[in-house]
Design a protein around this motif. Structure first.
Motif, mmCIF file in Angstrom:
data_model
loop_
_atom_site.group_PDB
_atom_site.id
_atom_site.type_symbol
_atom_site.label_atom_id
_atom_site.label_comp_id
_atom_site.label_asym_id
_atom_site.label_seq_id
_atom_site.Cartn_x
_atom_site.Cartn_y
_atom_site.Cartn_z
ATOM 1 N N THR A 4 0.834 -1.199 0.000
ATOM 2 C CA THR A 4 0.000 0.000 0.000
ATOM 3 C C THR A 4 0.866 1.245 0.000
ATOM 4 O OG1 THR A 4 -1.722 -1.211 1.185
ATOM 5 C CG2 THR A 4 -1.877 1.179 1.205
ATOM 6 N N LEU A 5 1.905 1.260 0.818
ATOM 7 C CA LEU A 5 2.795 2.423 0.871
ATOM 8 C C LEU A 5 3.615 2.583 -0.404
ATOM 9 C CD1 LEU A 5 4.026 2.295 4.566
ATOM 10 C CD2 LEU A 5 2.334 3.834 3.564
ATOM 11 N N SER A 6 3.876 1.487 -1.116
ATOM 12 C CA SER A 6 4.659 1.597 -2.346
ATOM 13 C C SER A 6 3.914 2.416 -3.407
ATOM 14 C CB SER A 6 5.031 0.217 -2.890
ATOM 15 O OG SER A 6 3.882 -0.464 -3.328
ATOM 16 N N TYR A 7 2.597 2.481 -3.321
ATOM 17 C CA TYR A 7 1.817 3.321 -4.235
ATOM 18 C C TYR A 7 2.271 4.784 -4.147
ATOM 19 C CZ TYR A 7 -2.064 6.080 -6.053
ATOM 20 O OH TYR A 7 -2.807 7.002 -6.731
ATOM 21 N N LEU A 8 2.713 5.208 -2.979
ATOM 22 C CA LEU A 8 3.131 6.598 -2.797
ATOM 23 C C LEU A 8 4.316 6.968 -3.676
ATOM 24 C CD1 LEU A 8 2.771 6.969 1.074
ATOM 25 C CD2 LEU A 8 1.146 7.635 -0.716
ATOM 26 N N GLU A 9 5.099 5.989 -4.098
ATOM 27 C CA GLU A 9 6.243 6.248 -4.980
ATOM 28 C C GLU A 9 5.796 6.743 -6.352
ATOM 29 O OE1 GLU A 9 9.425 6.099 -4.051
ATOM 30 O OE2 GLU A 9 8.940 5.376 -2.038
ATOM 31 N N GLU A 10 4.524 6.515 -6.699
ATOM 32 C CA GLU A 10 4.004 6.914 -8.006
ATOM 33 C C GLU A 10 3.591 8.383 -8.068
ATOM 34 O OE1 GLU A 10 0.904 4.235 -9.231
ATOM 35 O OE2 GLU A 10 2.019 2.494 -8.503
ATOM 36 N N VAL A 11 3.649 9.101 -6.959
ATOM 37 C CA VAL A 11 3.208 10.492 -6.941
ATOM 38 C C VAL A 11 4.082 11.332 -7.863
ATOM 39 C CG1 VAL A 11 4.622 11.214 -4.959
ATOM 40 C CG2 VAL A 11 2.466 12.401 -5.452
ATOM 41 N N SER A 23 11.818 12.969 0.324
ATOM 42 C CA SER A 23 10.983 12.414 -0.744
ATOM 43 C C SER A 23 9.520 12.763 -0.491
ATOM 44 C CB SER A 23 11.162 10.902 -0.837
ATOM 45 O OG SER A 23 10.443 10.246 0.175
ATOM 46 N N MET A 24 8.829 13.002 -1.592
ATOM 47 C CA MET A 24 7.418 13.339 -1.504
ATOM 48 C C MET A 24 6.631 12.176 -0.909
ATOM 49 S SD MET A 24 5.012 14.935 -4.464
ATOM 50 C CE MET A 24 5.192 16.680 -4.166
ATOM 51 N N SER A 25 7.005 10.946 -1.261
ATOM 52 C CA SER A 25 6.291 9.781 -0.727
ATOM 53 C C SER A 25 6.444 9.685 0.788
ATOM 54 C CB SER A 25 6.765 8.497 -1.409
ATOM 55 O OG SER A 25 8.134 8.278 -1.181
ATOM 56 N N ASP A 26 7.634 10.003 1.308
ATOM 57 C CA ASP A 26 7.828 10.010 2.762
ATOM 58 C C ASP A 26 6.936 11.054 3.422
ATOM 59 O OD1 ASP A 26 9.695 7.980 2.683
ATOM 60 O OD2 ASP A 26 11.417 9.240 3.185
ATOM 61 N N ILE A 27 6.847 12.220 2.824
ATOM 62 C CA ILE A 27 6.040 13.303 3.405
ATOM 63 C C ILE A 27 4.565 12.935 3.400
ATOM 64 C CG2 ILE A 27 5.275 15.688 3.040
ATOM 65 C CD1 ILE A 27 8.228 16.283 2.220
ATOM 66 N N ILE A 28 4.085 12.368 2.303
ATOM 67 C CA ILE A 28 2.676 11.948 2.252
ATOM 68 C C ILE A 28 2.411 10.894 3.321
ATOM 69 C CG2 ILE A 28 0.895 10.826 0.859
ATOM 70 C CD1 ILE A 28 2.370 11.994 -1.619
ATOM 71 N N ALA A 29 3.313 9.936 3.463
ATOM 72 C CA ALA A 29 3.140 8.877 4.463
ATOM 73 C C ALA A 29 3.149 9.449 5.875
ATOM 74 C CB ALA A 29 4.223 7.815 4.305
ATOM 75 N N ILE A 30 4.026 10.411 6.144
ATOM 76 C CA ILE A 30 4.054 11.037 7.468
ATOM 77 C C ILE A 30 2.718 11.707 7.761
ATOM 78 C CG2 ILE A 30 5.019 12.998 8.761
ATOM 79 C CD1 ILE A 30 7.758 12.259 7.497
ATOM 80 N N ALA A 77 0.901 20.297 -0.111
ATOM 81 C CA ALA A 77 -0.016 21.122 -0.907
ATOM 82 C C ALA A 77 0.107 20.827 -2.402
ATOM 83 C CB ALA A 77 0.251 22.597 -0.639
ATOM 84 N N MET A 78 1.195 20.210 -2.825
ATOM 85 C CA MET A 78 1.421 19.899 -4.236
ATOM 86 C C MET A 78 0.750 18.595 -4.673
ATOM 87 S SD MET A 78 5.454 20.620 -4.582
ATOM 88 C CE MET A 78 6.197 22.160 -4.113
ATOM 89 N N VAL A 79 0.280 17.798 -3.729
ATOM 90 C CA VAL A 79 -0.270 16.481 -4.046
ATOM 91 C C VAL A 79 -1.732 16.628 -4.468
ATOM 92 C CG1 VAL A 79 -0.673 14.151 -3.175
ATOM 93 C CG2 VAL A 79 1.279 15.481 -2.331
ATOM 94 N N SER A 80 -2.087 15.974 -5.560
ATOM 95 C CA SER A 80 -3.460 16.097 -6.072
ATOM 96 C C SER A 80 -4.443 15.354 -5.172
ATOM 97 C CB SER A 80 -3.550 15.550 -7.496
ATOM 98 O OG SER A 80 -3.562 14.143 -7.491
ATOM 99 N N PRO A 81 -5.645 15.896 -5.022
ATOM 100 C CA PRO A 81 -6.674 15.215 -4.223
ATOM 101 C C PRO A 81 -7.035 13.841 -4.795
ATOM 102 C CG PRO A 81 -7.314 17.479 -4.668
ATOM 103 C CD PRO A 81 -6.084 17.208 -5.469
ATOM 104 N N GLU A 82 -6.945 13.684 -6.118
ATOM 105 C CA GLU A 82 -7.263 12.396 -6.733
ATOM 106 C C GLU A 82 -6.255 11.327 -6.303
ATOM 107 O OE1 GLU A 82 -9.022 15.674 -8.799
ATOM 108 O OE2 GLU A 82 -6.888 15.281 -8.560
ATOM 109 N N PHE A 83 -4.986 11.697 -6.253
ATOM 110 C CA PHE A 83 -3.954 10.771 -5.818
ATOM 111 C C PHE A 83 -4.209 10.351 -4.370
ATOM 112 C CE2 PHE A 83 0.103 9.660 -3.905
ATOM 113 C CZ PHE A 83 0.617 8.766 -4.838
ATOM 114 N N LEU A 84 -4.514 11.329 -3.515
ATOM 115 C CA LEU A 84 -4.772 11.032 -2.108
ATOM 116 C C LEU A 84 -6.017 10.165 -1.940
ATOM 117 C CD1 LEU A 84 -3.943 14.507 -0.568
ATOM 118 C CD2 LEU A 84 -2.532 12.436 -0.511
#
Length: 186
Positions: A4-11, A23-30, A77-84
Motif C-alpha cells: 500500500t505504501l509503495s503506491y506513494l512512490e508513483e506520486v 521524498s514526496m512519498s515520505d512526506i505523504i506517508a508522514i 499542498a502539491m499532491v493532487s486530491p485524486e492521488f490522495l
C-alpha cells in the motif's frame, strides 16, 4: 502494508530535483500516519513524526530525517486530491484484508466539525470518523452540507471491514437502519 505504501512512490513530484531533501512519498506517508492519530495541524504532524521516527523508519526511507512542519505543509499542498483519494481507497482495502484484521478491535464512530474552514458561502466541513482504540482513524466520510451524520455513518461502514469489532457511537448513530447494518456485518 508495504504494498500500500509503495503506491506513494508513483506520486508526481514537480519540485526542482537539486533542491529536494525529503521524498514526496515520505512526506505523504508522514501526513497519513499522523492524521490516523488525529494530528490535524502541521506542527502536530511534525511532532508526531519526531516522536515516532523509529516506527516510521520501518516503512519510510527518511534519508534526511524528519522534514520541518513548513516543508511538510508546502510539499503536501502539491499532491493532487485524486492521488490522495486513491491512496485512501487502497488503505481501506488493506483494512478489509487479513492484514487489516491485526489492527482492529474497538471502533468509535463520531462526527466532528473542522473549525476554521468554513466561509460566508459554505459551512465548515463535518467529518464522521471511525477511530480504533489506539487512536488511529481507520476511515472518514464528509457529511453532505444538507444532511447529518445519520446519512454518512452507513457510507463509512460500507468502506470498512467491521466484522467482529465492537462499535461505539453517540446517540446520533443509534438509528435503526444503522444498527441493522452493524448486525448484518457480524
Amino acid at each position: 502494508m508495504h504494498e500500500t505504501l509503495s503506491y506513494l512512490e508513483e506520486v508526481e513530484d514537480t519540485r526542482q530535483e537539486k533542491k529536494v531533501l525529503h521524498s514526496m512519498s515520505d512526506i505523504i506517508a508522514i501526513v497519513f500516519f499522523a492524521s490516523l492519530a488525529n494530528a490535524s495541524e502541521w506542527t502536530e504532524i511534525y511532532y508526531f513524526a519526531v516522536e515516532r521516527e523509529t516506527f516510521l523508519r520501518k516503512y519510510l526511507k527518511l534519508a534526511n530525517g524528519i522534514p520541518s512542519h513548513d516543508t511538510i505543509q508546502r510539499v503536501f499542498a502539491m499532491v493532487s486530491p485524486e492521488f490522495l483519494g486513491k491512496f485512501q481507497t487502497q488503505w481501506n482495502e488493506l483494512l478489509s484484508s487479513n492484514e487489516g484484521e491485526k489492527i482492529k478491535k474497538i471502533l468509535a464512530i463520531d462526527g466532528k466539525t473542522q473549525r476554521g474552514n468554513g466561509t460566508n458561502k459554505q459551512k465548515a466541513n463535518h467529518i464522521v470518523s471511525a477511530v480504533d482504540e489506539e487512536g488511529f482513524c481507520l476511515g472518514q466520510k464528509c457529511v453532505n452540507e444538507k444532511t447529518n451524520e445519520i446519512t454518512a455513518i452507513p457510507d463509512l461502514l460500507d468502506d470498512l471491514n467491521i466484522k467482529g469489532n465492537i462499535i461505539t457511537t453517540d446517540a446520533m448513530g443509534t438509528q435503526t437502519n444503522i444498527v441493522k447494518k452493524w448486525i448484518g456485518y457480524n
